[in-house]
Write a protein that holds these residues in place. Structure first.
Motif, PDB file in Angstrom:
ATOM      1  N   HIS A  99       0.851  -1.186   0.000  1.00 31.36           N
ATOM      2  CA  HIS A  99       0.000   0.000   0.000  1.00 31.36           C
ATOM      3  C   HIS A  99       0.890   1.239   0.000  1.00 31.36           C
ATOM      4  CE1 HIS A  99      -3.173  -2.799   0.722  1.00 31.36           C
ATOM      5  NE2 HIS A  99      -2.726  -3.115   1.931  1.00 31.36           N
ATOM      6  N   VAL A 100       0.880   1.951  -1.115  1.00 34.81           N
ATOM      7  CA  VAL A 100       1.664   3.173  -1.257  1.00 34.81           C
ATOM      8  C   VAL A 100       0.732   4.353  -1.036  1.00 34.81           C
ATOM      9  CG1 VAL A 100       3.194   4.500  -2.751  1.00 34.81           C
ATOM     10  CG2 VAL A 100       3.125   2.002  -2.932  1.00 34.81           C
ATOM     11  N   VAL A 101       1.092   5.238  -0.151  1.00 37.19           N
ATOM     12  CA  VAL A 101       0.250   6.394   0.137  1.00 37.19           C
ATOM     13  C   VAL A 101       1.084   7.666   0.029  1.00 37.19           C
ATOM     14  CG1 VAL A 101       0.634   6.221   2.642  1.00 37.19           C
ATOM     15  CG2 VAL A 101      -1.388   7.408   1.779  1.00 37.19           C
ATOM     16  N   SER A 154       2.320   3.619 -13.525  1.00 36.22           N
ATOM     17  CA  SER A 154       2.805   2.810 -14.652  1.00 36.22           C
ATOM     18  C   SER A 154       4.181   2.236 -14.355  1.00 36.22           C
ATOM     19  CB  SER A 154       2.853   3.653 -15.932  1.00 36.22           C
ATOM     20  OG  SER A 154       1.560   4.084 -16.296  1.00 36.22           O
ATOM     21  N   ALA A 155       5.056   3.065 -13.788  1.00 35.84           N
ATOM     22  CA  ALA A 155       6.404   2.593 -13.457  1.00 35.84           C
ATOM     23  C   ALA A 155       6.351   1.475 -12.413  1.00 35.84           C
ATOM     24  CB  ALA A 155       7.244   3.753 -12.956  1.00 35.84           C
ATOM     25  N   LEU A 156       5.471   1.609 -11.426  1.00 36.50           N
ATOM     26  CA  LEU A 156       5.328   0.566 -10.420  1.00 36.50           C
ATOM     27  C   LEU A 156       4.839  -0.736 -11.038  1.00 36.50           C
ATOM     28  CD1 LEU A 156       3.690   2.592  -7.476  1.00 36.50           C
ATOM     29  CD2 LEU A 156       6.024   1.702  -7.556  1.00 36.50           C
ATOM     30  N   SER A 157       3.902  -0.659 -11.988  1.00 42.66           N
ATOM     31  CA  SER A 157       3.348  -1.878 -12.590  1.00 42.66           C
ATOM     32  C   SER A 157       4.360  -2.603 -13.461  1.00 42.66           C
ATOM     33  CB  SER A 157       2.101  -1.538 -13.416  1.00 42.66           C
ATOM     34  OG  SER A 157       2.452  -0.809 -14.590  1.00 42.66           O
ATOM     35  N   GLY A 158       5.418  -1.914 -13.852  1.00 41.44           N
ATOM     36  CA  GLY A 158       6.438  -2.543 -14.687  1.00 41.44           C
ATOM     37  C   GLY A 158       7.499  -3.292 -13.909  1.00 41.44           C
ATOM     38  N   LEU A 159       7.451  -3.261 -12.596  1.00 47.28           N
ATOM     39  CA  LEU A 159       8.434  -3.975 -11.784  1.00 47.28           C
ATOM     40  C   LEU A 159       8.203  -5.482 -11.843  1.00 47.28           C
ATOM     41  CD1 LEU A 159       8.431  -1.702  -8.588  1.00 47.28           C
ATOM     42  CD2 LEU A 159      10.161  -1.758 -10.399  1.00 47.28           C
ATOM     43  N   ASP A 160       9.277  -6.236 -11.799  1.00 49.72           N
ATOM     44  CA  ASP A 160       9.170  -7.696 -11.796  1.00 49.72           C
ATOM     45  C   ASP A 160       8.432  -8.152 -10.538  1.00 49.72           C
ATOM     46  OD1 ASP A 160      10.564  -7.865 -14.138  1.00 49.72           O
ATOM     47  OD2 ASP A 160      12.512  -8.210 -13.173  1.00 49.72           O
ATOM     48  N   GLY A 169      11.802  -3.110  -1.525  1.00 47.54           N
ATOM     49  CA  GLY A 169      12.911  -2.203  -1.802  1.00 47.54           C
ATOM     50  C   GLY A 169      12.812  -1.572  -3.179  1.00 47.54           C
ATOM     51  N   LYS A 170      12.401  -2.369  -4.173  1.00 46.97           N
ATOM     52  CA  LYS A 170      12.262  -1.830  -5.528  1.00 46.97           C
ATOM     53  C   LYS A 170      11.179  -0.764  -5.584  1.00 46.97           C
ATOM     54  CE  LYS A 170      13.661  -6.186  -7.748  1.00 46.97           C
ATOM     55  NZ  LYS A 170      13.199  -7.313  -8.609  1.00 46.97           N
ATOM     56  N   VAL A 171      10.038  -1.011  -4.942  1.00 49.52           N
ATOM     57  CA  VAL A 171       8.950  -0.031  -4.945  1.00 49.52           C
ATOM     58  C   VAL A 171       9.409   1.269  -4.295  1.00 49.52           C
ATOM     59  CG1 VAL A 171       6.673   0.486  -3.965  1.00 49.52           C
ATOM     60  CG2 VAL A 171       7.101  -1.746  -5.032  1.00 49.52           C
ATOM     61  N   ARG A 172      10.175   1.153  -3.240  1.00 48.71           N
ATOM     62  CA  ARG A 172      10.612   2.359  -2.523  1.00 48.71           C
ATOM     63  C   ARG A 172      11.663   3.153  -3.293  1.00 48.71           C
ATOM     64  NH1 ARG A 172      10.761  -0.152   3.701  1.00 48.71           N
ATOM     65  NH2 ARG A 172       8.525   0.211   4.102  1.00 48.71           N
ATOM     66  N   THR A 173      12.265   2.541  -4.301  1.00 52.93           N
ATOM     67  CA  THR A 173      13.285   3.266  -5.075  1.00 52.93           C
ATOM     68  C   THR A 173      12.735   3.855  -6.373  1.00 52.93           C
ATOM     69  OG1 THR A 173      13.973   1.207  -6.157  1.00 52.93           O
ATOM     70  CG2 THR A 173      15.153   1.863  -4.153  1.00 52.93           C
ATOM     71  N   ALA A 217       9.347   9.051  -7.460  1.00 52.08           N
ATOM     72  CA  ALA A 217       7.997   9.492  -7.103  1.00 52.08           C
ATOM     73  C   ALA A 217       7.671  10.810  -7.783  1.00 52.08           C
ATOM     74  CB  ALA A 217       7.909   9.640  -5.584  1.00 52.08           C
ATOM     75  N   PRO A 218       6.364  11.185  -7.854  1.00 52.67           N
ATOM     76  CA  PRO A 218       6.000  12.506  -8.374  1.00 52.67           C
ATOM     77  C   PRO A 218       6.748  13.605  -7.630  1.00 52.67           C
ATOM     78  CG  PRO A 218       4.050  11.137  -8.095  1.00 52.67           C
ATOM     79  CD  PRO A 218       5.194  10.371  -7.506  1.00 52.67           C
ATOM     80  N   ALA A 219       7.126  14.632  -8.345  1.00 55.04           N
ATOM     81  CA  ALA A 219       7.929  15.718  -7.780  1.00 55.04           C
ATOM     82  C   ALA A 219       7.279  16.288  -6.520  1.00 55.04           C
ATOM     83  CB  ALA A 219       8.118  16.812  -8.818  1.00 55.04           C
ATOM     84  N   GLY A 220       8.105  16.454  -5.487  1.00 63.17           N
ATOM     85  CA  GLY A 220       7.628  17.061  -4.248  1.00 63.17           C
ATOM     86  C   GLY A 220       6.907  16.114  -3.312  1.00 63.17           C
ATOM     87  N   SER A 221       6.745  14.861  -3.701  1.00 59.71           N
ATOM     88  CA  SER A 221       6.030  13.898  -2.850  1.00 59.71           C
ATOM     89  C   SER A 221       7.009  12.942  -2.188  1.00 59.71           C
ATOM     90  CB  SER A 221       5.014  13.109  -3.670  1.00 59.71           C
ATOM     91  OG  SER A 221       5.668  12.271  -4.603  1.00 59.71           O
ATOM     92  N   HIS A 222       6.567  12.368  -1.080  1.00 64.66           N
ATOM     93  CA  HIS A 222       7.377  11.404  -0.339  1.00 64.66           C
ATOM     94  C   HIS A 222       6.492  10.209   0.005  1.00 64.66           C
ATOM     95  CE1 HIS A 222      10.626  14.325   0.079  1.00 64.66           C
ATOM     96  NE2 HIS A 222       9.696  15.218   0.387  1.00 64.66           N
ATOM     97  N   PRO A 223       6.351   9.264  -0.940  1.00 60.13           N
ATOM     98  CA  PRO A 223       5.454   8.125  -0.713  1.00 60.13           C
ATOM     99  C   PRO A 223       5.890   7.273   0.480  1.00 60.13           C
ATOM    100  CG  PRO A 223       6.103   8.288  -3.023  1.00 60.13           C
ATOM    101  CD  PRO A 223       6.991   9.213  -2.268  1.00 60.13           C
ATOM    102  N   LEU A 224       4.916   6.748   1.174  1.00 57.99           N
ATOM    103  CA  LEU A 224       5.132   5.790   2.254  1.00 57.99           C
ATOM    104  C   LEU A 224       4.615   4.440   1.788  1.00 57.99           C
ATOM    105  CD1 LEU A 224       3.855   7.930   5.276  1.00 57.99           C
ATOM    106  CD2 LEU A 224       6.233   7.530   4.612  1.00 57.99           C
ATOM    107  N   VAL A 225       5.403   3.391   1.962  1.00 57.75           N
ATOM    108  CA  VAL A 225       5.038   2.055   1.495  1.00 57.75           C
ATOM    109  C   VAL A 225       4.725   1.170   2.696  1.00 57.75           C
ATOM    110  CG1 VAL A 225       5.772   0.027   0.188  1.00 57.75           C
ATOM    111  CG2 VAL A 225       6.500   2.312  -0.529  1.00 57.75           C
TER     112      VAL A 225
END
Length: 747
Positions: free
Chosen positions: A423-425, A440-446, A499-503, A506-514
């Motif tokens: 869950h990315v918020v 889209s970038a997240l969905s492309g991860l293995d 780890g891959k999701v956290r790297t 992210a959209p500019a100015g945002s700090h996603p929490l996983v």
């Protein structure tokens, strides 16, 4: 100080006992409220990214999914008219529940991820409100109401984190009752065998009872001001009974020996408090220091064991120092009443000769006798080379547990679920284009099956659909993204995906929490691993300082630390071989899985503290004899002759308390109980019986080395086992190992 305690209880024994009875009664009243204050869970670091993500989702999106209802029609698939009508009715009823929020289902969202691959089952997802304890209560009520047969059309079973927590909480109580039903009678039987008399055997149970009741009262107070885990009860009962018996065993044995040596009751009490009482106090300090290290961890699950452990040790020691001598004064020679008919005088001395002879045999050929034992212990520790860690989930429950069965169906028949997703918020407004690019970038991860965002559902880097469920993931001031994986939950691949999701940029100015279950595992391992060096360092430092103050040597603490680590390594290796590798799983009835990181740390601290407990028992007598002028070999042999019987008896009694948890249905309780019990026995037999005399023989006089300035420090601030007068008395009549020799100073 110990002389003052002795004089106090000799002058006012009945007053001391009356105060103790009143205190126990008040603690008992307070302790009954502890169960209402203790909480479920507590495995997560409150400052971790996953915990903060869950908090934001709870505040702005109604909370993460923690209840999964698996629905199966009696006939046909989930898309039949009858199944759909009943499914929608079930969802409508659930949405009326004040205990739930964020209820979604396959029928009202037409989400293919909520239907099984064969079309025979569908899911209803919800968030159970409240903190971890309230969630357990609310989940229990919802599960009781809605699981089973619904409208004679659907079969409903419950899973998810809330259901697992509810079943674990219920199972803990059942396991605890069964463990105590086993441990208490066995302990009483063993006490009768050890003491050979009814009155003496009952006295240690008094101390154990006081320790348990007092710690329950302490947990009630702490639970009123901070978070305390319900699992602290398990440690309280096991350690309270075990240490109470250990300390009382030492005191009762010493008092009876002083009476047998011809001393008056008053003089026997004085000598017992001065010697055995001092050993109890110092031993308790080492155990409390080891368990106190658990307080450095941010998870209140671990901190709770620090609270309970230090509390039960202190209460057991204090009651041993005050209540036990007062009972001695009142009972006097009646402490030997109720002697069993088959018990003969001199039996204790015979056992002492066995341990003394073992030590002499080892020291004649220290390398020849120690190397095989050392090889076996190192072989037992070898599974640690492949150890991996995890956190508790449904697999710790029995196979017939409902939540575990649901988890198996989800893994086999569903292509990833919202509960198992990452869950990315993002706790701020995000424009559509950057959000689409990020999803889209997240969905492309293995390993990612799909990504659900307010802008649509994405697979393999492109948008595939948009529906009502997606719109609920966006707010003007926040965005939530579900990264659904087809990887097995908590697997190495799933953890690497975190780890891959956290790297991902992210959209500019945002700090996603996983967040999500896999992110919680990663954060828990990082949190505990980051604090572990501090905890181990504190344990080693405090142990070193305490043993130096006790022995005046810098070599003895190092020798003790090294040998204890070898014994603990063997214990942890055996537990890894059993619980991670799956050996004995059919016998014990558990499912092999990575070692529970929290329980492994707890077991290490408990076992280390108890090993130091026996270290003090043995070293205290060796040092006393060494100070009286005996050479190193003689002091070790006679010291083990004096204390070997007590250490083995105490270890067996304490192991019984721990091994009783081997009957538990929860596998991490089995791990803790069997591991702690095995550690105690390895330490008492292999370490104390063989490795200690071998190491002392090889070290020779250097075993007592300390630099000049430290010797000066020890003379001023160090601790000694006895006063000069009693040392002189002992020097006139040293123990010879003969059953007829007097030994007024034997512990």
């Amino acid at each position: 100080m110990f002389e003052r305690i002795a004089e106090l209880v000799i002058r006012r024994p009945r007053l001391v006992l009356v105060i103790a009875v009143v205190a126990v009664a008040l603690m008992g009243v307070a302790g009954t409220g502890a169960f209402g204050k203790l909480l479920e869970g507590g495995y997560d670091d409150p400052a971790s990214q996953s915990t903060r993500a869950g908090k934001v989702i709870g505040e702005k999106f109604g909370g993460e999914t923690n209840l999964v209802l698996l629905v199966r029609p009696a006939e046909g698939g989930v898309d039949t008219p009858a199944a759909e009508r009943s499914g929608r009715a079930l969802v409508a009823d659930l949405r009326k529940e004040r205990r739930l929020e964020n209820v979604i289902s396959y029928w009202d969202e037409t989400n293919p991820g909520l239907r099984s691959e064969n079309g025979r089952e569908a899911l209803v997802l919800a968030h159970v409100k409240g903190d971890e304890t309230e969630q357990s209560e609310n989940a229990e009520a919802v599960i009781k109401t809605y699981t089973g047969t619904y409208r004679d059309v659907l079969t409903v079973r419950a899973g998810g984190g809330a259901a697992v927590g509810d079943e674990m909480g219920s199972q803990v109580g059942d396991d605890l009752i069964l463990a105590e039903i086993i441990a208490v009678p066995l302990t009483l039987v063993l006490l009768l065998l050890v003491f050979g008399g009814v009155v003496a055997a009952l006295l240690p149970l008094v101390i154990g009872l006081i320790a348990v009741i007092g710690t329950f009262a302490q947990l009630f107070v702490l639970g009123s001001v901070t978070d305390v885990s319900v699992f602290a009860i398990n440690l309280t009962t096991a350690l309270g009974l075990g240490l109470g018996v250990d300390y009382a065993l030492l005191m009762v044995s010493r008092f009876r020996e002083q009476l047998a040596a011809g001393e008056t009751v008053e003089d026997a009490v004085r000598r017992t408090v001065r010697t055995a009482g001092r050993t109890v106090a110092f031993s308790a300090a080492t155990v409390a220091a080891a368990l106190g290290a658990l307080l450095v961890f941010p998870q209140y699950f671990l901190r709770s064991f620090g609270y309970a452990g230090t509390g039960v040790v202190v209460i057991a020691a204090v009651s041993t120092l005050f209540v036990m001598p007062a009972l001695f004064v009142v009972l006097g020679h009646r402490v030997n009443n109720g002697r069993l008919p088959w018990v003969k005088p001199g039996r204790s001395d015979a056992r002492g000769r066995v341990w003394g002879q073992l030590a002499r045999t080892v020291m004649r050929r220290p390398a020849l006798t120690a190397l095989p034992v050392l090889a076996v212990l190192l072989l037992a520790a070898s599974p640690l080379l492949g150890i991996s860690f995890g956190t508790p989930d449904e697999r710790v429950l029995p196979e017939d547990a409902q939540s575990r069965q649901v988890a198996s169906v989800l893994e086999e028949s569903f292509d990833g679920t919202d509960e198992a997703a990452l869950h990315v918020v993002i706790d701020r407004p995000v424009s559509k284009a950057p959000l689409e690019s990020y999803a889209s970038a997240l969905s492309g991860l293995d390993g990612v099956a799909r990504v659900e965002a307010s802008t649509g559902t994405y697979t393999d880097g492109r948008s595939t659909a948009t529906g009502p469920a997606n719109a609920a993931l966006g707010r003007p001031d926040a965005q939530r993204i579900n990264v659904v994986s087809a990887l097995p939950a908590k697997s190495d691949e799933a953890q690497r995906l975190v780890g891959k999701v956290r790297t991902v940029t992210a959209p500019a100015g945002s700090h996603p929490l996983v967040g999500g279950v896999d992110a919680v595992l990663v954060d828990s391992k990082d949190s505990i691993g980051g604090r572990l060096p501090l905890a181990v360092g504190l344990v080693a430092l405090t142990t070193f300082l305490l043993l130096f103050l006790f022995t005046g040597s810098v070599v003895q603490p190092l020798r003790a630390l090294l040998l204890n680590l070898i014994g603990l390594g063997a214990t942890l290796g055996v537990m890894t071989w059993i619980f991670q590798d799956g050996n004995l799983s059919s016998l014990l009835g558990f499912t092999a899985q990575p070692m529970d990181v929290s329980m492994t740390v707890l077991m290490f601290c408990v076992a280390f503290g108890l090993s130091m407990d026996y270290e003090v028992f043995v070293t205290s007598r060796i040092k006393e004899l060494h100070d009286l002028g005996e050479n190193n070999e003689s002091a070790v042999a006679d010291g083990l002759g004096h204390t070997g019987r007590i250490v083995t008896a105490a270890a067996c009694l304490l192991a019984v308390s721990f091994f009783a948890f081997g009957t538990a249905e929860l596998s991490f309780l089995q791990l803790f109980g069997l591991g702690s019990g095995l550690a105690v026995l390895i330490d008492a037999v292999a370490v104390r019986g063989v490795l200690v005399p071998a190491a002392m023989r090889l070290l020779g006089r250097s075993a007592w080395y300390a630099p000049r300035f430290l010797r000066t420090l020890h003379r001023r601030y160090g601790l000694s086992e006895d006063d000069p007068a009693s040392r002189a008395a002992t020097a006139l009549e040293p123990w010879t190992g003969s059953p007829h020799a007097k030994d007024p100073t034997r512990v």
